[in-house]
Design a protein around this motif. Structure first.
Motif, mmCIF file in Angstrom:
data_model
loop_
_atom_site.group_PDB
_atom_site.id
_atom_site.type_symbol
_atom_site.label_atom_id
_atom_site.label_comp_id
_atom_site.label_asym_id
_atom_site.label_seq_id
_atom_site.Cartn_x
_atom_site.Cartn_y
_atom_site.Cartn_z
ATOM 1 N N VAL A 193 0.927 -1.075 -0.103
ATOM 2 C CA VAL A 193 -0.043 -0.043 0.202
ATOM 3 C C VAL A 193 0.927 1.249 -0.097
ATOM 4 O O VAL A 193 1.918 1.300 0.682
ATOM 5 N N GLN A 194 0.478 2.184 -0.722
ATOM 6 C CA GLN A 194 1.211 3.461 -0.684
ATOM 7 C C GLN A 194 -0.035 4.645 -0.206
ATOM 8 O O GLN A 194 -1.221 4.411 -0.872
ATOM 9 N N LEU A 195 0.450 5.477 0.494
ATOM 10 C CA LEU A 195 -0.280 6.728 1.033
ATOM 11 C C LEU A 195 0.024 7.899 0.606
ATOM 12 O O LEU A 195 1.140 8.269 0.897
ATOM 13 N N VAL A 196 -0.916 8.825 0.326
ATOM 14 C CA VAL A 196 -0.412 10.052 -0.028
ATOM 15 C C VAL A 196 -1.413 11.129 0.240
ATOM 16 O O VAL A 196 -2.863 10.980 0.195
ATOM 17 N N GLU A 197 -0.929 11.973 1.501
ATOM 18 C CA GLU A 197 -1.944 13.065 1.999
ATOM 19 C C GLU A 197 -1.895 14.306 1.161
ATOM 20 O O GLU A 197 -0.728 14.493 0.342
ATOM 21 N N SER A 198 -2.730 14.937 1.329
ATOM 22 C CA SER A 198 -2.904 16.291 0.530
ATOM 23 C C SER A 198 -3.896 17.128 1.337
ATOM 24 O O SER A 198 -4.719 16.497 2.098
ATOM 25 N N GLY A 199 -3.777 18.330 0.914
ATOM 26 C CA GLY A 199 -5.082 19.397 1.668
ATOM 27 C C GLY A 199 -4.299 20.347 2.856
ATOM 28 O O GLY A 199 -5.277 21.064 3.028
ATOM 29 N N GLY A 200 -3.285 20.176 2.952
ATOM 30 C CA GLY A 200 -2.679 21.189 3.904
ATOM 31 C C GLY A 200 -2.387 22.448 3.479
ATOM 32 O O GLY A 200 -2.561 22.607 2.259
ATOM 33 N N GLY A 201 -1.796 23.366 4.268
ATOM 34 C CA GLY A 201 -1.661 24.550 3.669
ATOM 35 C C GLY A 201 -1.572 25.673 4.976
ATOM 36 O O GLY A 201 -1.669 25.167 6.065
ATOM 37 N N LEU A 202 -1.380 26.860 4.386
ATOM 38 C CA LEU A 202 -1.591 28.209 5.400
ATOM 39 C C LEU A 202 -3.068 28.431 5.662
ATOM 40 O O LEU A 202 -3.542 28.774 4.575
ATOM 41 N N VAL A 203 -3.527 28.379 6.703
ATOM 42 C CA VAL A 203 -4.828 28.985 7.029
ATOM 43 C C VAL A 203 -5.023 29.944 8.220
ATOM 44 O O VAL A 203 -4.092 29.747 9.123
ATOM 45 N N SER A 246 -0.065 -0.287 8.605
ATOM 46 C CA SER A 246 1.441 -0.088 9.310
ATOM 47 C C SER A 246 2.288 0.773 8.233
ATOM 48 O O SER A 246 3.404 0.907 8.189
ATOM 49 N N VAL A 247 1.557 1.067 7.319
ATOM 50 C CA VAL A 247 2.281 2.095 6.247
ATOM 51 C C VAL A 247 1.761 3.530 6.314
ATOM 52 O O VAL A 247 0.663 3.954 6.741
ATOM 53 N N TRP A 248 2.675 4.625 6.311
ATOM 54 C CA TRP A 248 2.877 5.753 6.573
ATOM 55 C C TRP A 248 2.827 6.429 5.432
ATOM 56 O O TRP A 248 3.599 6.251 4.496
ATOM 57 N N GLY A 249 2.129 7.564 5.358
ATOM 58 C CA GLY A 249 2.428 8.597 4.093
ATOM 59 C C GLY A 249 3.239 9.438 4.467
ATOM 60 O O GLY A 249 4.106 9.506 5.574
ATOM 61 N N GLN A 250 3.695 10.361 3.580
ATOM 62 C CA GLN A 250 4.789 11.274 3.639
ATOM 63 C C GLN A 250 4.372 12.782 4.636
ATOM 64 O O GLN A 250 5.165 13.395 4.908
ATOM 65 N N GLY A 251 3.099 12.773 4.693
ATOM 66 C CA GLY A 251 2.660 13.849 5.609
ATOM 67 C C GLY A 251 2.189 15.261 4.816
ATOM 68 O O GLY A 251 2.746 15.481 3.723
ATOM 69 N N THR A 252 1.532 16.028 5.154
ATOM 70 C CA THR A 252 0.964 17.134 4.857
ATOM 71 C C THR A 252 1.044 18.527 5.886
ATOM 72 O O THR A 252 0.737 18.214 6.694
ATOM 73 N N GLN A 253 1.624 19.345 5.620
ATOM 74 C CA GLN A 253 1.882 20.706 6.517
ATOM 75 C C GLN A 253 0.645 21.236 6.673
ATOM 76 O O GLN A 253 0.120 21.851 5.628
ATOM 77 N N VAL A 254 0.312 21.705 7.931
ATOM 78 C CA VAL A 254 -0.748 22.370 8.221
ATOM 79 C C VAL A 254 -0.210 23.387 8.714
ATOM 80 O O VAL A 254 0.461 23.327 9.968
ATOM 81 N N THR A 255 -0.362 24.728 8.647
ATOM 82 C CA THR A 255 0.072 25.942 9.356
ATOM 83 C C THR A 255 -1.226 26.846 9.647
ATOM 84 O O THR A 255 -1.549 27.338 8.632
ATOM 85 N N VAL A 256 -1.210 27.179 10.914
ATOM 86 C CA VAL A 256 -2.294 28.190 11.240
ATOM 87 C C VAL A 256 -1.652 29.507 11.875
ATOM 88 O O VAL A 256 -0.983 29.365 12.600
ATOM 89 N N SER A 257 -1.886 30.468 11.191
ATOM 90 C CA SER A 257 -1.101 31.773 11.201
ATOM 91 C C SER A 257 -1.826 32.833 10.789
ATOM 92 O O SER A 257 -2.508 32.739 9.580
ATOM 93 N N SER A 258 -2.080 33.963 11.491
ATOM 94 C CA SER A 258 -2.648 35.191 10.771
ATOM 95 C C SER A 258 -1.322 35.946 10.324
ATOM 96 O O SER A 258 -1.904 37.017 9.732
#
Length: 111
Positions: A2-12, A99-111
């Motif tokens: 299995v391969q996992l791909v995360e998406s949808g992160g960003g600056l909010v 037991s498989v991990w994705g690479q991660g997606t960065q979430v940044t919460v900042s004004s």
């Protein structure tokens, strides 16, 4: 495998929302339990939510309310909805199944 791909992160901005996606691919995929974790700089990776094979959702107490895990219609994509984001939600968000991990997606919460 299995391969996992995360998406949808960003600056909010604080108070905003995000929906993260975890897409699984690979041979002989079936429905499996999927979990979301997050890791902020200098912190240990912490469990955020799990959706079981039968779509039961589980959360640690500290993540109940603003976090919602769900499975897409294709069953191979799992989402994490985060509402009313706060700066403390800033982290890399990872999904995990079999037991498989994705690479991660960065979430940044900042004004």
């Amino acid at each position: 495998q299995v391969q996992l791909v995360e998406s949808g992160g960003g600056l909010v901005q604080p108070g905003g929302s995000l929906r993260l996606s975890c897409a699984a691919s690979g041979p002989d995929l079936g429905i499996a339990a999927v979990a979301w974790y997050r890791q902020a700089p200098g912190n240990q990776r912490e469990w955020v939510a799990t959706i079981t094979r039968t779509d039961v959702t589980l959360y640690p107490d500290s993540f109940k309310g603003r976090f919602t895990i769900s499975r897409g219609n294709t069953k191979n994509t799992v989402y994490l909805q985060i509402d009313n984001l706060i700066p403390e939600d800033t982290a890399v968000y990872y999904c995990m199944r079999d037991s498989v991990w994705g690479q991660g997606t960065q979430v940044t919460v900042s004004s």
